[in-house]
Design a protein around this motif. Structure first.
Motif, PDB file in Angstrom:
ATOM      1  N   THR A  19      -7.495  62.567 -29.823  1.00 25.37           N
ATOM      2  CA  THR A  19      -6.804  63.810 -30.146  1.00 25.37           C
ATOM      3  C   THR A  19      -7.864  64.890 -30.377  1.00 25.37           C
ATOM      4  N   GLY A  20      -7.624  66.072 -29.841  1.00 20.59           N
ATOM      5  CA  GLY A  20      -8.584  67.163 -30.021  1.00 20.59           C
ATOM      6  C   GLY A  20      -9.584  67.290 -28.880  1.00 20.59           C
ATOM      7  N   SER A  21      -9.603  66.279 -27.964  1.00 25.82           N
ATOM      8  CA  SER A  21     -10.556  66.328 -26.839  1.00 25.82           C
ATOM      9  C   SER A  21     -10.165  67.402 -25.840  1.00 25.82           C
ATOM     10  N   HIS A  22     -11.143  67.808 -25.023  1.00 28.96           N
ATOM     11  CA  HIS A  22     -10.894  68.793 -23.969  1.00 28.96           C
ATOM     12  C   HIS A  22     -10.881  68.068 -22.638  1.00 28.96           C
ATOM     13  N   ILE A  23      -9.794  68.258 -21.873  1.00 26.99           N
ATOM     14  CA  ILE A  23      -9.691  67.581 -20.583  1.00 26.99           C
ATOM     15  C   ILE A  23      -9.273  68.557 -19.493  1.00 26.99           C
ATOM     16  N   VAL A  24      -9.645  68.198 -18.264  1.00 23.78           N
ATOM     17  CA  VAL A  24      -9.235  68.996 -17.104  1.00 23.78           C
ATOM     18  C   VAL A  24      -8.698  68.040 -16.044  1.00 23.78           C
ATOM     19  N   SER A  25      -7.614  68.490 -15.384  1.00 23.98           N
ATOM     20  CA  SER A  25      -7.039  67.717 -14.281  1.00 23.98           C
ATOM     21  C   SER A  25      -6.641  68.701 -13.210  1.00 23.98           C
ATOM     22  N   GLY A  26      -7.255  68.625 -12.068  1.00 24.64           N
ATOM     23  CA  GLY A  26      -7.004  69.632 -11.040  1.00 24.64           C
ATOM     24  C   GLY A  26      -7.348  70.999 -11.601  1.00 24.64           C
ATOM     25  N   LEU A  27      -6.373  71.910 -11.591  1.00 24.81           N
ATOM     26  CA  LEU A  27      -6.621  73.248 -12.135  1.00 24.81           C
ATOM     27  C   LEU A  27      -6.004  73.392 -13.526  1.00 24.81           C
ATOM     28  N   HIS A  28      -5.737  72.244 -14.154  1.00 24.12           N
ATOM     29  CA  HIS A  28      -4.998  72.295 -15.413  1.00 24.12           C
ATOM     30  C   HIS A  28      -5.843  71.801 -16.576  1.00 24.12           C
ATOM     31  N   TYR A  29      -5.665  72.495 -17.703  1.00 24.44           N
ATOM     32  CA  TYR A  29      -6.515  72.231 -18.859  1.00 24.44           C
ATOM     33  C   TYR A  29      -5.674  71.852 -20.069  1.00 24.44           C
ATOM     34  N   ALA A  30      -6.192  70.953 -20.870  1.00 21.31           N
ATOM     35  CA  ALA A  30      -5.535  70.659 -22.148  1.00 21.31           C
ATOM     36  C   ALA A  30      -6.558  70.400 -23.223  1.00 21.31           C
ATOM     37  N   LYS A  31      -6.215  70.859 -24.421  1.00 19.97           N
ATOM     38  CA  LYS A  31      -6.891  70.351 -25.607  1.00 19.97           C
ATOM     39  C   LYS A  31      -5.871  69.379 -26.170  1.00 19.97           C
ATOM     40  N   VAL A  32      -6.218  68.088 -26.177  1.00 23.15           N
ATOM     41  CA  VAL A  32      -5.234  67.055 -26.498  1.00 23.15           C
ATOM     42  C   VAL A  32      -4.646  67.286 -27.888  1.00 23.15           C
ATOM     43  N   ARG A  33      -3.316  67.572 -27.905  1.00 22.58           N
ATOM     44  CA  ARG A  33      -2.694  67.886 -29.188  1.00 22.58           C
ATOM     45  C   ARG A  33      -2.104  66.627 -29.812  1.00 22.58           C
ATOM     46  N   ARG A  34      -1.417  65.842 -28.974  1.00 15.87           N
ATOM     47  CA  ARG A  34      -0.705  64.689 -29.508  1.00 15.87           C
ATOM     48  C   ARG A  34      -0.667  63.648 -28.402  1.00 15.87           C
ATOM     49  N   MET A  35      -0.870  62.376 -28.769  1.00 17.62           N
ATOM     50  CA  MET A  35      -0.792  61.306 -27.770  1.00 17.62           C
ATOM     51  C   MET A  35       0.174  60.242 -28.277  1.00 17.62           C
TER      52      MET A  35
END
Ligand code: GDP
Length: 503
Positions: free
Chosen positions: A284-300
């Protein structure tokens, strides 16, 4: 030209013939699709380098891979329709929730883990097995589209009262193609039925070249009933044993790497996507990228709906915190915040360049269509005096196309439909997917279909009455279904209808 070992003039002629561009100067930039097409035209088998994702954060080879911890195998269940794949998955999934655990609700998120009971308490031994939970044809097509993708082991389900059927053979073919990297376990299912005839099924499998252990080969077969649960512990044990032989290992620490299995919009959470982790640990809290999409992991959350703070290899977790909706089949890469943001910016820039090249493609495509129309007009004039052979028509105007727009409920199924439709048709008439999107059929889809002279496939999504009306007013065909092989049949029939009548 150098790589293909042909003279540049010949390559240029081919480029013009294919309608890529009318003036292929020596510095004309080809898109991946056209480069692939050209290579195939010259009898080559191009390899498209999807690994470009690694350019961002090149993986550092581990000094001693054998010392890494074992990771769970990724298992895909395949087989003929009605042979019991869904039932088997449901029974396995419910066994993935430890008895008495709070909640105990299992959800469809693309994959789930089943614990392995090990005799030894050795920390290095295998603890669980991950099952991809897209059953049947969808799994098959997705796997074929991605070239075996993430699967380590195929479970081929064959109903003991029905034997080998067309889709059983398709799975056998697929396995033979990938057998160097993918394992196989045969699950002879429905053994609870009085009509079950295990021996006949086994002999038929041997006849198809599946060398079963009980006949001296090396492919294990287990007898199961998805309905009663009989034989399932044996199946899990057999899979665990095969996985240990495959010696699947992965780093369990450091930046995570994985693949998106499904993505959707969820009320209250916004964009969510299930990521299957293959390396490292996602927190949780990590920074990820997939294709052109970005997330700061909020909840898993895991497949039992439980909130988790760390996801390790083999785990499928539903991740929220995306700014936009990622696509099934794309990689997910974790990195330091600054690196991820830089990578994202680079990708967006790259994408813009590609989009402008695609515009060029679109213009060329329009020109090609115009040429085709002109040719058709000329042909129509000539027709009465000199009938042409089918081959001539094809040579002059290229294959007839059934253009398709796919709308689906989740991006996993959109991908699967697209994969399943690839390659339907021949040199004279063919299917071509021009757009694949998630969500119900909208006005803009109908407009697009009308301009592009395409049909719409609504896969497991609603078509509002007003849209149905709009479509029929504008002569746009919409085909709704939630069964992939029915979609394939429908498209096959429509493509067949494009074929010229035999004179
Ligand atoms: P799929 O199309 O391969 O996913 O097959 P399903 O799981 O939907 O099963 C098709 C039918 O076979 C359903 O009516 C199930 O109830 C039935 N079925 C599945 N597994 C078993 C089994 O082990 N024993 C019996 N008797 N019936 C089964």
């Amino acid at each position: 030209a150098t790589i293909l070992k042909v003279r540049i003039e010949r390559l240029q002629r081919r480029i013009v013939d294919l309608g890529v561009t009318e003036s292929p100067s020596y510095d004309y930039v080809l898109t991946t699709d056209y480069a692939t097409l050209l290579a195939e035209e010259f009898g080559r088998q191009p390899v498209i380098d999807d690994e470009a994702a690694f350019d961002l954060f090149p993986p550092t080879p581990h000094s001693d891979p054998a010392s890494l911890p074992l990771r769970p195998p990724i298992v895909t269940i395949m087989g003929h329709v009605d042979h019991g794949k869904t039932t088997l998955l449901d029974t396995l999934r419910s066994s993935s929730v430890a008895k008495g655990e709070a909640g105990g609700i299992t959800q469809h998120i693309g994959a789930f883990s089943v614990p392995v009971q090990t005799a030894s308490s050795e920390s290095s031994s295998l603890k669980s097995i991950t099952f991809l939970d897209t059953p049947g044809h969808a799994a098959f097509s997705a796997m074929r589209a991605r070239g075996a993708g993430v699967t380590d082991i195929i479970v081929l389900v064959v109903a003991a009262d029905d034997g080998i059927m067309p889709q059983t053979r398709e799975v056998i073919e697929l396995y033979k193609k990938f057998q160097d990297t993918v394992g196989l376990v045969v699950a002879i299912n429905k053994v609870d039925k009085p009509a079950a005839d295990v021996e006949t099924v086994e002999k038929a499998l041997m006849a198809e070249g599946i060398q079963l252990e009980s006949y001296g080969g090396d492919i294990p077969a287990v007898y199961v009933s998805g309905l009663t649960g009989q034989g399932l512990p044996d199946l899990v044990e057999t899979l665990a044993a095969l996985a240990e032989m495959q010696d699947l290992r992965a780093e369990q620490t450091g930046f995570a790497f994985g693949e998106i299995l499904e993505s959707k919009v969820q009320r209250g959470l916004g964009f969510v996507a299930t990521a299957l982790i293959s390396k490292g640990s996602l927190k949780t809290g990590s920074h990820i990228v997939s294709g052109l999409h970005y997330a700061k992991v909020r909840r898993m959350t895991d497949s039992t709906g439980k909130v988790v703070s760390v996801a390790t290899p083999g785990m499928a977790v539903t991740v929220s915190g995306w700014k936009t909706l990622p696509k099934a089949g794309d990689n997910v890469i974790e990195g330091a915040e600054a690196d991820v943001k830089k990578a994202l910016a680079n990708r967006i820039r790259q994408n813009e360049i590609e989009a402008s090249l695609a515009d060029v493609d679109a213009i060329n495509e329009t020109r090609r269509v115009e040429r085709e129309l002109r040719a058709a007009e000329v042909q129509a004039k000539h027709k009465r005096s000199s009938p042409q052979s089918k081959a001539q028509v094809v040579e002059e105007s290229g294959p007839k196309e059934l253009r398709i727009i796919i709308k689906a409920d989740v991006s996993g199924s959109a991908e699967a439909v697209e994969g399943a439709l690839q390659g339907i048709g021949n040199k004279i008439a063919t299917s071509k997917v021009i757009s694949t999107r998630v969500g119900e059929v909208s006005e803009s889809d109908v407009t697009l279909a009308q301009t592009a002279d395409a049909m719409i496939i609504a896969f497991s999504v609603a078509v509002p009455r007003s849209i149905q009306h709009l479509a029929s007013q504008n002569g746009v065909q919409i085909s709704s279904s939630d069964i992939i092989y029915k979609v394939m049949d429908d498209v096959r029939n429509r493509v067949r209808a494009l074929l010229p009548p035999i004179i």
